[in-house]
Scaffold this active site. Structure first.
Site, short mmCIF file in Angstrom:
data_model
loop_
_atom_site.label_atom_id
_atom_site.label_comp_id
_atom_site.label_asym_id
_atom_site.label_seq_id
_atom_site.Cartn_x
_atom_site.Cartn_y
_atom_site.Cartn_z
N LEU A 126 0.85 -1.18 0.17
CA LEU A 126 0.09 0.06 -0.26
C LEU A 126 0.83 1.05 -0.11
O LEU A 126 1.91 1.21 0.78
CB LEU A 126 -1.04 0.06 1.19
CG LEU A 126 -2.09 0.82 1.28
CD1 LEU A 126 -2.75 0.90 0.08
CD2 LEU A 126 -2.95 0.79 2.66
N ASP A 127 0.86 2.21 -0.89
CA ASP A 127 1.58 3.24 -1.28
C ASP A 127 2.32 3.87 0.03
O ASP A 127 1.14 4.13 0.95
CB ASP A 127 1.03 4.32 -2.08
CG ASP A 127 0.90 3.87 -3.65
OD1 ASP A 127 1.59 2.58 -3.75
OD2 ASP A 127 0.28 4.39 -4.47
N PHE A 128 3.13 4.47 0.34
CA PHE A 128 3.62 5.29 1.30
C PHE A 128 2.73 6.42 1.68
O PHE A 128 2.27 6.68 2.93
CB PHE A 128 5.03 5.69 1.01
CG PHE A 128 5.80 6.77 2.09
CD1 PHE A 128 5.99 6.09 3.34
CD2 PHE A 128 5.98 7.99 2.04
CE1 PHE A 128 6.41 6.92 4.16
CE2 PHE A 128 6.64 8.79 2.98
CZ PHE A 128 6.99 7.90 4.09
N ALA A 170 -0.23 6.43 1.05
CA ALA A 170 -1.96 5.99 1.14
C ALA A 170 -2.11 5.43 2.45
O ALA A 170 -0.89 5.23 3.53
CB ALA A 170 -2.13 4.86 0.10
N HIS A 217 0.98 0.97 -8.13
CA HIS A 217 0.49 2.44 -8.14
C HIS A 217 -0.76 2.56 -9.01
O HIS A 217 -1.28 3.70 -9.80
CB HIS A 217 1.20 3.63 -8.57
CG HIS A 217 2.58 3.64 -7.84
ND1 HIS A 217 2.58 3.84 -6.50
CD2 HIS A 217 3.91 3.58 -8.25
CE1 HIS A 217 3.95 3.70 -6.06
NE2 HIS A 217 4.76 3.48 -7.25
#
Length: 261
Positions: free
Chosen positions: A116-118, A120, A207
């Protein structure tokens, strides 16, 4: 306990992925009852056999653990970060589980399922079950992921339909990917300068949500994962975590081609 391939045992122990475990074996880093093992088809029983991996020591039978964490923003989804940023494991180590524990004792070595994106936030799973982690991230199972997405504008119906049907994502070199799989997209809230979307995707490209929105000319300025395979984050606050229930684990493990049994 039935005998299993050694690479599977290593993966279940949370030391490495099954593919990396195979490398450990072929590199001569694994011993069973003191004997060097280099054949990938070799099987053992962790309950009765002494299995050691160079650099990690003896493997011990551990309970399988399945955790749901509400990842805060600016926390990285890895076990360790060379840049010194906070990791999901550090968040769990600093807090206590909500609700009932699934077993007694210290947590075994766990790792995040996917990424899970930094920048996000939201639902991320952690486990020491290598088979489970592989299934949850493998494209052929189409495990759905739902996100609340705030964008800097309001897309029209045509743009939404493009995302629903699939869009080509632009790569850093300017080339484009094959179209994304069909997705579920709807506007949940409109503002004067932005809008909230609910997006459900059935694959996990790098992403992907941000790139899908860019494909229709929109920029994501907040991203929250709210659901993974039917398991919801609910009212959990950032940094909170809990053990999955047996029913939740069963539902995820039995997800086949987008249908939970």
């Amino acid at each position: 306990m039935a005998k299993e391939r050694i690479q599977k045992i290593i993966a279940k122990a949370g030391i490495a992925s099954r593919r990396k475990a195979e490398t450990f074996i072929t590199d001569g880093r694994v011993r069973v009852n003191g004997k060097l093992v280099t054949e990938l088809g070799t099987k053992a029983d962790l309950k009765h056999d002494n299995i050691t991996v160079e650099g990690y020591g003896r493997l011990n039978p551990e309970p399988l653990v399945y955790i749901l964490l509400h990842k805060p923003i600016h926390v990285i989804s890895t076990a360790h970060d060379p840049e010194g940023r906070a990791t999901v494991l550090e968040v769990i180590e600093k807090t206590r589980a909500m609700g009932k524990r699934s077993y007694e004792g210290e947590l075994p070595r766990i790792y995040p399922v996917g990424r899970l994106d930094f920048d996000a936030e939201g639902l991320i799973l952690l486990t020491n079950d290598g088979d489970f982690a592989n299934q949850m991230t493998h494209p052929r199972y189409h495990v759905p992921r739902t996100y609340a997405v705030r964008i800097g504008g309001t897309p029209d119906d045509r743009a939404l339909e493009r995302m629903r049907r699939g869009v080509r994502l632009q790569n850093p070199d300017g080339s484009f990917t094959r179209p994304t799989a069909p997705a579920e997209v709807q506007i949940t809230k409109r503002g004067s300068s932005n809008a909230w979307l609910e997006m459900t995707i059935f694959e996990g490209r790098n992403h992907q949500i941000k790139r899908m929105c860019l494909a229709i000319g929109q920029t994501v300025n907040r991203l929250i994962r709210t659901d993974f395979g039917g398991v919801e984050i609910g009212e959990m606050q950032p940094g909170a975590w809990r053990f999955l229930t047996p029913d939740e684990v069963h539902g995820l493990k039995n997800w086949k081609k987008g249908v939970s049994k």
